[in-house]
Design an enzyme around this catalytic site. Structure first.
Site, PDB file in Angstrom:
ATOM      1  N   GLU A 220      -6.036  -6.449  -1.121  1.00 35.74           N
ATOM      2  CA  GLU A 220      -6.355  -5.333  -0.217  1.00 35.74           C
ATOM      3  C   GLU A 220      -7.835  -5.247   0.117  1.00 35.74           C
ATOM      4  O   GLU A 220      -8.692  -5.217  -0.776  1.00 35.74           O
ATOM      5  CB  GLU A 220      -5.888  -4.009  -0.817  1.00 35.74           C
ATOM      6  CG  GLU A 220      -6.120  -2.820   0.110  1.00 35.74           C
ATOM      7  CD  GLU A 220      -5.385  -1.561  -0.319  1.00 35.74           C
ATOM      8  OE1 GLU A 220      -5.601  -0.512   0.290  1.00 35.74           O
ATOM      9  OE2 GLU A 220      -4.584  -1.639  -1.281  1.00 35.74           O
ATOM     10  N   LYS A 236       0.275   0.156   1.499  1.00 35.19           N
ATOM     11  CA  LYS A 236       1.158   1.184   0.929  1.00 35.19           C
ATOM     12  C   LYS A 236       2.586   0.802   1.231  1.00 35.19           C
ATOM     13  O   LYS A 236       2.945   0.572   2.391  1.00 35.19           O
ATOM     14  CB  LYS A 236       0.864   2.569   1.537  1.00 35.19           C
ATOM     15  CG  LYS A 236      -0.223   3.347   0.829  1.00 35.19           C
ATOM     16  CD  LYS A 236       0.207   3.740  -0.552  1.00 35.19           C
ATOM     17  CE  LYS A 236      -0.958   4.250  -1.368  1.00 35.19           C
ATOM     18  NZ  LYS A 236      -0.633   4.305  -2.788  1.00 35.19           N
TER      19      LYS A 236
END
Length: 409
Positions: A220, A236
């Site tokens: 990420e 997410k």
């Protein structure tokens, strides 16, 4: 890995730690370092910060970098030519606790690896000759059983507490994280370095200091700055990396709502430091693979505002919204109240900074070593639609590849 002697490290350090020195002290493979320079980097200077040192760590980091030939007071300016005889760039590590402090929130429970600094900056130059590498030892590595910071029941109770807070209107989403530690014998650095080889580890690599080491397998992007653009890639939504798992993730209204909530938070964070009207969502809810999991990722970008410096950037984006929740400060209050152990090296930032290029990964899928224990963390975002047992299982699924890799499996 490049090896730096204790004598050399002490000479170049401005502010070194006073912790244990039982770990080998060497410069390792820094996440997001330039590919062409990565195996020829040697440490030139180091600065570490702990809360007792005082001051604003983001400002002090920017000042330290400028003093060592890396001015980052205006990120909109294009980079000059790369000087092979000058500094190449620097590793930058910011813990979750330091990020919370930069945002004006509570820092939470104590760091379970107390030798870790909360901020570290390591400036690198180029070796005149290619430094020797250190091969992983063939034997001598032993990793004990993991001791969890909370039981599955306590984790599920924390999920219920967040759902109650959402029901009261206190928050919309809170990320809750658990911790585990295991004793080891042998050199932990090869084990930590193995994390960088995990599939999807965009920010694979290591960083070390006296008495501590961090290994990262993060997919990420917390923030990237290149060619005058700010970029963040929040993740997410998680499912097993199977065809049914992918279909389930794409069809999940709960996961999509949670994801969009964090995308909106990241848009707001970038808007604080971007040219007015330049924030855009380039990609929404793209499903990508990390190890044995599908995860949903979006890309948000903006044009860098004139005069934006590194300190302002860190104040705006730390800690990352995908590992805090929304609203961010209210989520930090609940995190501090619910999590029994500090986030340590996880849920912070680690990567590379240099004039014209910043690339910081969010330290999910990250482990740390102190003198005798390895530490791992994992969690997930909680919304009104979260099922406590499913959240406990998701955290375990995220942690499993990291633990197996550290053990050498």
């Amino acid at each position: 890995m490049c090896v730096v002697s204790r004598k050399s490290a002490e000479r170049t350090s401005e502010n070194g730690p006073d912790g244990v020195e039982t770990l080998p002290y060497r410069v390792t493979d820094v996440p997001a370092a330039p590919a062409g320079c990565r195996r020829t980097l040697v440490e030139r200077a180091r600065w570490e910060w702990r809360p007792a040192d005082g001051g604003d760590p983001a400002v002090r980091a920017q000042e330290f970098l400028a003093a060592h030939g890396l001015p980052l007071h205006d990120l909109a300016r294009p980079a000059g030519p790369h000087d092979p005889d000058g500094p190449c760039g620097a590793a930058l590590y910011v813990s979750a606790a330091a990020g919370a402090a930069l945002a004006g929130g509570p820092t939470g429970a104590a760091n379970p690896a107390p030798t870790l600094p909360e901020v570290a900056v390591v400036v690198y130059g180029h070796a005149t000759t290619r430094p020797p590498t250190t091969a992983a030892p063939a034997a001598g590595w032993w990793l004990g059983d993991w001791a969890e910071s909370w039981t599955p029941v306590q984790h599920a109770d924390a999920v219920r507490a967040v759902r109650d807070a959402i029901g009261r209107g206190d928050v919309y989403q809170v990320n809750v994280v658990g911790h585990a530690a295991a004793r080891y014998t042998g050199d932990p650095l090869p084990a930590l370095a193995r994390l960088g080889a995990l599939p999807g580890a965009r920010y694979g690599g290591t960083l070390t200091g006296a008495g501590w080491a961090i290994g990262c397998a993060s997919p990420e992007t917390l923030v990237e700055v290149v060619d005058g653009r700010l970029i963040t890639r929040p993740i997410k939504g998680t499912r097993p990396a199977t065809a049914p798992g992918r279909a389930e993730l794409l069809a999940s209204a709960k996961e999509r709502a949670e994801h969009v909530m964090i995308v909106d938070l990241e848009r707001n964070d970038l808007a604080r430091i971007a040219r007015t009207g330049s924030v855009r969502v380039d990609e929404l809810f793209a499903v990508r693979r990390w190890c044995d999991l599908w995860q949903a990722e979006s890309t948000v970008s903006a044009t860098v505002a004139d005069g934006l410096g590194l300190a302002d950037l860190l104040h705006a984006v730390c800690p990352g919204g995908s590992v805090t929740g929304a609203p961010k400060l209210a989520a930090l209050d609940h995190i501090a109240a619910l999590e029994p152990v500090g986030r340590g090296a996880s849920m912070g930032a680690l990567g590379w900074v240099a004039p014209g290029r910043i690339d910081l990964g969010l330290t999910i899928r990250t482990a740390a070593a102190d003198g005798d224990r390895l530490h791992v963390w994992a969690g997930g975002g909680i919304t009104w639609g979260s099922d406590p047992d499913a959240e406990v299982a998701e955290a375990a699924a995220k942690s499993a590849p990291v633990r197996a890799t550290l053990a050498g499996h």
